[in-house]
Design an enzyme around this catalytic site. Sequence first.
Site, PDB file in Angstrom:
ATOM      1  N   GLU A   1      33.449  46.503  32.014  1.00  0.00           N
ATOM      2  CA  GLU A   1      33.622  46.775  30.785  1.00  0.00           C
ATOM      3  C   GLU A   1      32.359  46.865  30.015  1.00  0.00           C
ATOM      4  O   GLU A   1      32.207  47.051  29.083  1.00  0.00           O
ATOM      5  CB  GLU A   1      34.552  45.622  29.953  1.00  0.00           C
ATOM      6  CG  GLU A   1      35.890  45.560  30.424  1.00  0.00           C
ATOM      7  CD  GLU A   1      36.797  44.476  29.707  1.00  0.00           C
ATOM      8  OE1 GLU A   1      36.240  43.828  28.931  1.00  0.00           O
ATOM      9  OE2 GLU A   1      37.817  44.356  30.130  1.00  0.00           O
TER      10      GLU A   1
ATOM     11  N   HIS B   1      19.257  37.565  29.446  1.00  0.00           N
ATOM     12  CA  HIS B   1      19.059  37.732  31.195  1.00  0.00           C
ATOM     13  C   HIS B   1      18.674  39.275  31.480  1.00  0.00           C
ATOM     14  O   HIS B   1      18.798  40.038  30.615  1.00  0.00           O
ATOM     15  CB  HIS B   1      20.331  37.462  32.028  1.00  0.00           C
ATOM     16  CG  HIS B   1      20.804  36.144  31.634  1.00  0.00           C
ATOM     17  ND1 HIS B   1      21.862  35.818  30.666  1.00  0.00           N
ATOM     18  CD2 HIS B   1      20.540  34.870  31.941  1.00  0.00           C
ATOM     19  CE1 HIS B   1      22.000  34.424  30.642  1.00  0.00           C
ATOM     20  NE2 HIS B   1      21.245  33.934  31.283  1.00  0.00           N
TER      21      HIS B   1
ATOM     22  N   SER C   1      18.109  30.012  34.083  1.00  0.00           N
ATOM     23  CA  SER C   1      18.795  31.315  34.452  1.00  0.00           C
ATOM     24  C   SER C   1      17.998  32.330  34.355  1.00  0.00           C
ATOM     25  O   SER C   1      18.054  33.363  35.006  1.00  0.00           O
ATOM     26  CB  SER C   1      19.892  31.628  33.827  1.00  0.00           C
ATOM     27  OG  SER C   1      19.899  31.613  32.283  1.00  0.00           O
TER      28      SER C   1
END
Length: 232
Positions: free
Chosen positions: A194, A201, A17
């Site tokens: 939120e 990341h 990722s």
Amino acid sequence: MSTSGRKEIAIYIAGDSTAANKTPDVFPETGWGQVIGDFFNENVKINNHAVNGRSSKSFVEEGRLEAILKEIKAGDYLFIQFGHNDEKEHDPSRYTEPQTTYKYYLRLFIEGARSKGAYPVLLTPVNRRLFENGRIINTHREYCKAMKELALELNVPLIDVCEKSRKLFEELGEEKTKEIFLWVEPGQYPAYPEGKQDNTHFSRQGAIEIAKLIVDGIKNDIDLPLKNFLKV
């Protein structure tokens, strides 16, 4: 290996990722593989096969390396960066042990690329944003060590992104590195009403900074024809 006189080449990215292309619905989360193409001239195509959550093992077992090897051509490049998910000891589908299975799977990438006349390039994993007394805690230590050992054993070019990111993060400091990572305030972006505090990341600007570290490695740390395709 040679480029066989080719004027156009492709860089294939195999990773997790931290490198993967992100969809607009998670903006500003960005993988470095999304932006690294901006540093190359028009003769370079980026084929980013990095996928969220994959380890060297699961990437291979899912047939993703096989898919790359069906496309990659002589003179192309395969960037290989795994570690974050290889560390997940409680997930047998992803976990690799640094000195054994991690090296085994990395070797498959290296040998696969070479079998097609392509250049494998190893990249140690990017550090997480984990500080202790102003210093980065390297959660990837044993994996970085194993990858470096394999690079020497098989004579594979290696860019030490782990070390480069450590230096960058420590230079920026604990507060400033929030801009590198996915730290957003509540309501700042539609994807995160939120807010979010993610120390793994990257924000878009963070992904660009990591890509710059890799470009620095291409220029200064490895000796491959790829550097001739950089814009600067």
